[in-house]
Scaffold this motif. Structure first.
Motif, PDB file in Angstrom:
ATOM      1  N   LEU A  57     -19.605  55.150  41.065  1.00  0.00           N
ATOM      2  CA  LEU A  57     -19.339  54.926  42.487  1.00  0.00           C
ATOM      3  C   LEU A  57     -20.496  55.383  43.350  1.00  0.00           C
ATOM      4  O   LEU A  57     -20.778  54.768  44.392  1.00  0.00           O
ATOM      5  CB  LEU A  57     -18.041  55.631  42.879  1.00  0.00           C
ATOM      6  CG  LEU A  57     -16.792  55.097  42.163  1.00  0.00           C
ATOM      7  CD1 LEU A  57     -15.551  55.891  42.573  1.00  0.00           C
ATOM      8  CD2 LEU A  57     -16.588  53.615  42.441  1.00  0.00           C
ATOM      9  N   TRP A  58     -21.192  56.441  42.965  1.00  0.00           N
ATOM     10  CA  TRP A  58     -22.402  56.843  43.673  1.00  0.00           C
ATOM     11  C   TRP A  58     -23.399  55.684  43.712  1.00  0.00           C
ATOM     12  O   TRP A  58     -23.949  55.338  44.746  1.00  0.00           O
ATOM     13  CB  TRP A  58     -23.051  58.025  42.964  1.00  0.00           C
ATOM     14  CG  TRP A  58     -22.731  59.370  43.548  1.00  0.00           C
ATOM     15  CD1 TRP A  58     -22.260  59.644  44.796  1.00  0.00           C
ATOM     16  CD2 TRP A  58     -22.902  60.628  42.895  1.00  0.00           C
ATOM     17  NE1 TRP A  58     -22.117  60.996  44.954  1.00  0.00           N
ATOM     18  CE2 TRP A  58     -22.505  61.626  43.818  1.00  0.00           C
ATOM     19  CE3 TRP A  58     -23.358  61.009  41.632  1.00  0.00           C
ATOM     20  CZ2 TRP A  58     -22.547  62.985  43.512  1.00  0.00           C
ATOM     21  CZ3 TRP A  58     -23.392  62.357  41.334  1.00  0.00           C
ATOM     22  CH2 TRP A  58     -22.993  63.332  42.257  1.00  0.00           C
ATOM     23  N   ILE A  59     -23.634  55.096  42.538  1.00  0.00           N
ATOM     24  CA  ILE A  59     -24.633  54.033  42.449  1.00  0.00           C
ATOM     25  C   ILE A  59     -24.167  52.789  43.191  1.00  0.00           C
ATOM     26  O   ILE A  59     -24.950  52.153  43.913  1.00  0.00           O
ATOM     27  CB  ILE A  59     -24.946  53.712  40.978  1.00  0.00           C
ATOM     28  CG1 ILE A  59     -25.520  54.950  40.277  1.00  0.00           C
ATOM     29  CG2 ILE A  59     -25.934  52.549  40.884  1.00  0.00           C
ATOM     30  CD1 ILE A  59     -25.732  54.770  38.793  1.00  0.00           C
ATOM     31  N   ALA A  60     -22.897  52.427  43.023  1.00  0.00           N
ATOM     32  CA  ALA A  60     -22.367  51.256  43.724  1.00  0.00           C
ATOM     33  C   ALA A  60     -22.478  51.441  45.238  1.00  0.00           C
ATOM     34  O   ALA A  60     -22.829  50.499  45.968  1.00  0.00           O
ATOM     35  CB  ALA A  60     -20.907  51.024  43.329  1.00  0.00           C
ATOM     36  N   GLY A  61     -22.201  52.644  45.716  1.00  0.00           N
ATOM     37  CA  GLY A  61     -22.334  52.904  47.144  1.00  0.00           C
ATOM     38  C   GLY A  61     -23.759  52.779  47.624  1.00  0.00           C
ATOM     39  O   GLY A  61     -24.015  52.284  48.725  1.00  0.00           O
TER      40      GLY A  61
END
Length: 316
Positions: A57-61
């Protein structure tokens, strides 16, 4: 997309960022606590996602430019009267269940864990979402006091007056320059948290491999764990975190991401164990959804032995 394929694709994103000279965590904003990204969390439970899911989710954000840290399933959105927009792309996550099975008089964990997959959407992809709750704004001295309480509560032995920050596994001590040698007191605390993360890897605690010499892959793997853990700790304690000081590790981190893309998530899982071991829940900044817990009085916590003397050891 299979989870392994997702890991490979996201590793490629990180490699591209690191090749530009960015840190292993290029999706994190450095410095001011008011600017750093918090942890991705589920607004239904108020709890942050953990381990590999957190990194996903960090990367997707980062890739999609989301500022909102809330992620929830399609059904969870519907349950609060909101609606995922048509065509919105979800992020696949997973959790693993270890089913129990009877053996003799006891219960043991099955050797065959079962992964379950689910998909989440960012709050910015959902119409009708309520405004995100904000954390209580703590004064700098309050944030620093929380961090100081965690350092004391760990029981780690900290030696001040060293030339550079380090953790020495042989003597099991953390060495730090005096606080006034840092650009700010928050920078001193963030560095102390980084070395404390290494401290948890001692054989008497979480027993990670701390034997690698500088420049080795094992050294870089441990640095990845400590950097991820110290970021989580710093964000949760509200002191901010600067990820711009790790250029020396970029070539090794790129190599790890290329050869072991799944290690990005293993490092995150290990970082979560660090935070659990240090009992971050006792000291963390005010929760986002539930009522803030009463802060622990620093004087009620054990104080580590602190000396002012040179200390030779391994520098991370």
């Amino acid at each position: 997309m299979k989870y392994a394929d997702m890991a490979q694709a996201q590793a490629a994103v990180l490699i591209a960022e690191m090749e530009k000279g960015h840190s292993f965590l290029p999706f994190l904003k450095p410095g001011d606590p008011a600017l750093v990204n918090g942890l991705p969390y589920n607004p239904t439970t108020g709890k942050p996602y953990r381990g590999g899911n957190m990194v996903m989710l960090w990367i997707a954000g980062m890739v999609d430019g989301y500022e909102d840290r809330r992620w929830l399933t399609y059904k969870q959105a519907q349950a609060i009267g909101a609606q995922v927009r048509k065509g919105a792309k979800s992020v696949p996550l997973r959790y693993v269940i270890f089913p129990d099975k009877e053996e003799g008089q006891g219960v043991i964990m099955s050797s065959k864990p079962r992964p379950f997959f689910f998909n989440v959407f960012n709050a910015e992809q959902i119409d009708g979402m309520p405004a995100a709750p904000s954390r209580e704004a703590l004064a700098p001295e309050q944030r620093n006091a929380q961090c100081e309480a965690l350092l004391r509560g760990s029981g780690a032995e900290i030696v001040h007056g060293t030339a550079s920050p380090h953790y020495a596994p042989g003597s099991d001590r953390i060495g730090l320059p005096h606080p006034e040698r840092f650009v700010s007191y928050e920078a001193y605390l963030a560095t102390a948290l980084h070395e404390l993360a290494h401290w948890t890897g001692h054989p008497s605690r979480l027993n990670r491999d701390l034997s690698g010499a500088f420049g080795s892959l094992s050294y870089a793997r441990e640095e990845m764990v400590a950097e991820t853990a110290s970021h989580i700790l710093a964000v949760e304690l509200g002191i901010g975190h600067d990820v711009s000081q790790h250029a020396a590790y970029l070539s090794m981190w790129i190599k790890i991401a290329q050869e072991e893309p799944g290690y990005l998530y293993q490092a995150a899982a290990s970082a979560e164990k660090v935070c659990d071991f240090l009992e971050i829940e006792r000291y963390r900044h005010a929760p986002l959804v539930v009522e803030p817990e009463q802060a622990l009085a620093p004087e009620a916590l054990p104080v580590p032995v602190v000396r002012s003397m040179p200390e030779m050891g391994i520098s991370f």
